[in-house]
Structure formats: C-alpha cells, structure tokens
Design an enzyme around this catalytic site. Structure first.
Site: not given
Ligand SMILES: *Cc1c(COP(=O)(O)O)cnc(C)c1O
Length: 389
Positions: A201, A71, A325, A179
């Site tokens: 993922h 992404g 993150c 998302q």
C-alpha cells in the site's frame, strides 16, 4: 472543496490499472490457489506471476519472495524468528533509534525475552555511521536490522556498507525497505542483504499485503503455522486479490521508477524552496543528500503542529505530524528526538510526502495556505514567542 493529498508515506491510492487487474479475482477467478481444478490453477498462476513481478522490482529470484499480510508482519517475522532461531548462539541484536514501530516494538518485545538490543544513534541527518555499527558487534550478535529509508524524515541509510559488515562478522542482516520500495532502485543480491520487508500500500497497491525477501539458503522458522502455502513458510489461504494488486503495482513501479523519482524530487525541492523563501523561521529536518525523493519534514517555529495540521485539513490538505502510526499519541517523535530536534520544535514539525498524483498546482495551493495558517497561528501565540519557544 479542493483536496490535496500530501501523505504518500502513510499510504497511497490504488492505481486504476492495479484495481483493474485485481477485480476478476474477487468474482470469476476466485479459486483457492491450493485446489486442483482449473479455476484454482488460474489463481495459482496469478499468485506466481505477482511473485515474479515483486521479485523483479527488488532484483530477487521469485523463490525468495514470501507474501505476508503487511510490512509489519514481514518485520515481525524476520526479527522475532531470527532471534528465536539463533538464541542458543547469542542474544545480542543491533538496530537503530529511528526504526518504524513495527521493528522497534518487535525489538522491545525481544528485550522482554532475554535479548540485549543495541539502539544505534544517528547523526543530525538521520544516518547511521557504519563504524559505530561495527563497534557495537560482539561475539553474541546474531542479528542486525537497519531500515533502508526512514518514514518520517526520508533518510536513506548506508545499507550496502552495513550488509558488508554483517557478512564479515557472519551476522544475519535484515532491512525494512517499505519506504524505499518504488522510491529507490533496490537490488537485493547486489546489496548483499539477507532479508528485506516491503509493503503493497505504499506503492499504489492495496492495503493488507506485504512480502518478505528471504535470501536463498537462509533459514527462517515460520511465524504462522498451518497449510503448505508460500512454499510451506507462511500458512493461510493467500490474499489472492491483494497479491495480484501488489504484483501489478510492483510492475508499474519498476517501469516508471526513474520518472517517478525525478518528478517527486523536483516537486519536493520546489516545495521546500517556496516554503523556506516565504515563511520565516522554518527548517527542514534530515539531510538533503541521502533522502527519499518525495519527503519534506519541516519545523515551523512558534507553531503547534497539530493546530497547523487541523487548519490545513479545513482547506482540504492532508498531511501528517511525524508518522501516521504515532499521530494518535502525544509522545514526541522518536525519530526527530534521535536527530537532536528539541522538544518544542518537534511539536511544530510536519511531514509532507509527495507522490505520483501530486501536481505543481497542489504545491502552490499548499504553500499559500501554509503561509496564511502559520501567520495566523503565530499571531495568536505571539506571547509564546516572547517566552522564547
Ligand atoms: C508503513 C511502514 C511499515 C508498515 O507497513 P504496513 O504494511 O502498513 O504494516 C513498516 N515500515 C515502514 C518504514 C513503513 O513506512
């Protein structure tokens, strides 16, 4: 010890059916899709089947789907290469204050390259006001990028309205749908977006593979240069096993979308109901109306979120402070800051994200442990409470 995973927005386990589909492509069916003999052609066919499956999940034509490494790569490609392409026409970009770091840091980089970026505010629910966006448009605006759904608080943005504004002003519109994929029905043609980023993922596929949808007719220069893969748009030997896995995960997500949404939303609502009924001084961050089905972002007042996370980890419960993150840094979440959560409350905020393998038992266990841990931490820090934070 019991293990409860409630961090599906950070990543998901690969489903058994997905793994099974991938395995032959590591060993027997290992051919390079660019080669000409039979086992290579089998690989080529597998990549194209995966492309059809991903395309079908977002309502695209297979020729509009380009596989990437993540992404993050899709976001970088869309934003940086559009900006470079359009620079002679204008140097203004519109985005929001709540983007994922993959988008946010790409735009920060573009600021160092002579671009002006408007960082739109969001309301208390985390939503962009389309009127604000339209007011920010200038004759120099060449790109709008607003995420489809936020990774920390789950807010779903008014993507269709934004796409209409972009079209009206002839501005390229990209949305990070990492998302949203598998959690919200997506039809790119119906929405009228130019580009969307997705990742495997987050939908029970393997890590290290993503895709960028590029609307037919839109020009986007290459990010990677080399071989003729991905219709000459993204060089490098294909991540064959990853792409096959992503394709299978996309197919499964499409087949069970409404069931998945109903199940995760109902467990999430139960979780929020229990937490707010049993633990005093808690509140949910972000609005409930336009929200990803599995997301609960909750502030526990008078508690240090990191401490609570570690106590829960000792009970086998995996959750997150804000986004995965940023969990290594101590800077307060830019998303919670943008929706007006004060600094001390941000530090007491945790993200719980529910997915396909979550059970009601998992939720009951988590709520019990949360209640105990919050009480324990509040007793320790009762001094802090007297101090008023
Ligand atoms: C996870 C995520 C990304 C990054 O995707 P990767 O495949 O992990 O690089 C980008 N945007 C959002 C909204 C995400 O949740």
């Amino acid at each position: 010890m019991r293990q409860v995973y409630l961090d599906y927005s950070a990543t998901t386990p690969v489903k058994e059916e997905v793994l099974k589909e991938m395995l032959p492509y590591f060993t027997k069916k290992f051919g390079n899709p660019s080669s000409l003999y039979s086992i290579a052609q089998e690989s080529k066919i597998a990549v194209e089947e995966a492309r059809e499956r991903v395309a079908s999940l977002i309502g695209a034509n297979p020729g509009e789907v380009f596989f990437t490494s993540s992404g993050t790569e899709s976001d970088n490609w869309a934003v940086i290469e559009t900006a470079r392409l359009k620079k002679s026409r204008g140097n203004h970009i519109i985005t929001t204050k709540i983007e994922h770091h993959a988008l946010l840091h790409s735009c920060k980089y573009l600021e160092t390259q002579g671009f002006d970026v408007t960082w739109l505010d969001v309301d208390r629910d985390g939503r962009v006001e389309p009127g604000d966006l339209e007011a920010a448009v200038t004759d120099k605006t060449v790109l709008i990028s607003v995420m489809f759904a936020n990774n920390e608080i789950g807010t779903i943005e008014p993507v269709r309205e934004i796409a209409e504004i972009a079209k009206k002003h002839k501005i390229t519109f990209h949305t990070d749908a990492v998302q949203a994929l598998g959690n919200v029905p997506i039809d790119v043609h119906d929405l009228g977006v130019d580009m969307i980023s997705v990742s495997s993922h987050k939908i029970y596929g393997p890590k290290g593979v993503g895709a960028l949808y590029i609307r037919k007719g839109l020009t986007l220069p290459n990010l990677l240069h080399g071989g003729a893969q991905e219709n000459r748009k993204r060089a490098g030997t294909e991540n064959l096993t990853g792409i096959v896995g992503f394709g299978k995960a996309a197919q499964l997500a499409g087949l069970s979308l409404s069931e998945h949404i109903a199940k995760t939303a109902s467990l999430r609502n139960y979780f929020i109901g229990e937490v707010t009924a049993r633990i005093p001084d808690v509140h949910v961050n972000g609005g409930m109306e336009h929200r990803l089905p599995g997301n609960a972002n909750i502030t526990f007042e008078y508690v240090e979120g990191e401490a609570l996370l570690l106590l829960l980890d000792m009970k086998g419960i995996a959750i997150s402070t804000g986004s995965a993150c940023s969990s290594a840094s101590l800077t307060p979440s830019h998303v919670l800051t943008a929706i007006g959560v004060p600094m001390e409350k941000i530090h007491g905020s945790l993200r719980f994200t529910i997915g396909d393998f979550t059970t009601k038992d998992d939720i009951d266990y988590t709520v019990n442990e949360l209640e105990k841990s919050v009480t324990k931490l509040r007793n320790i820090s009762s001094v802090s409470k007297e101090k008023g934070w």
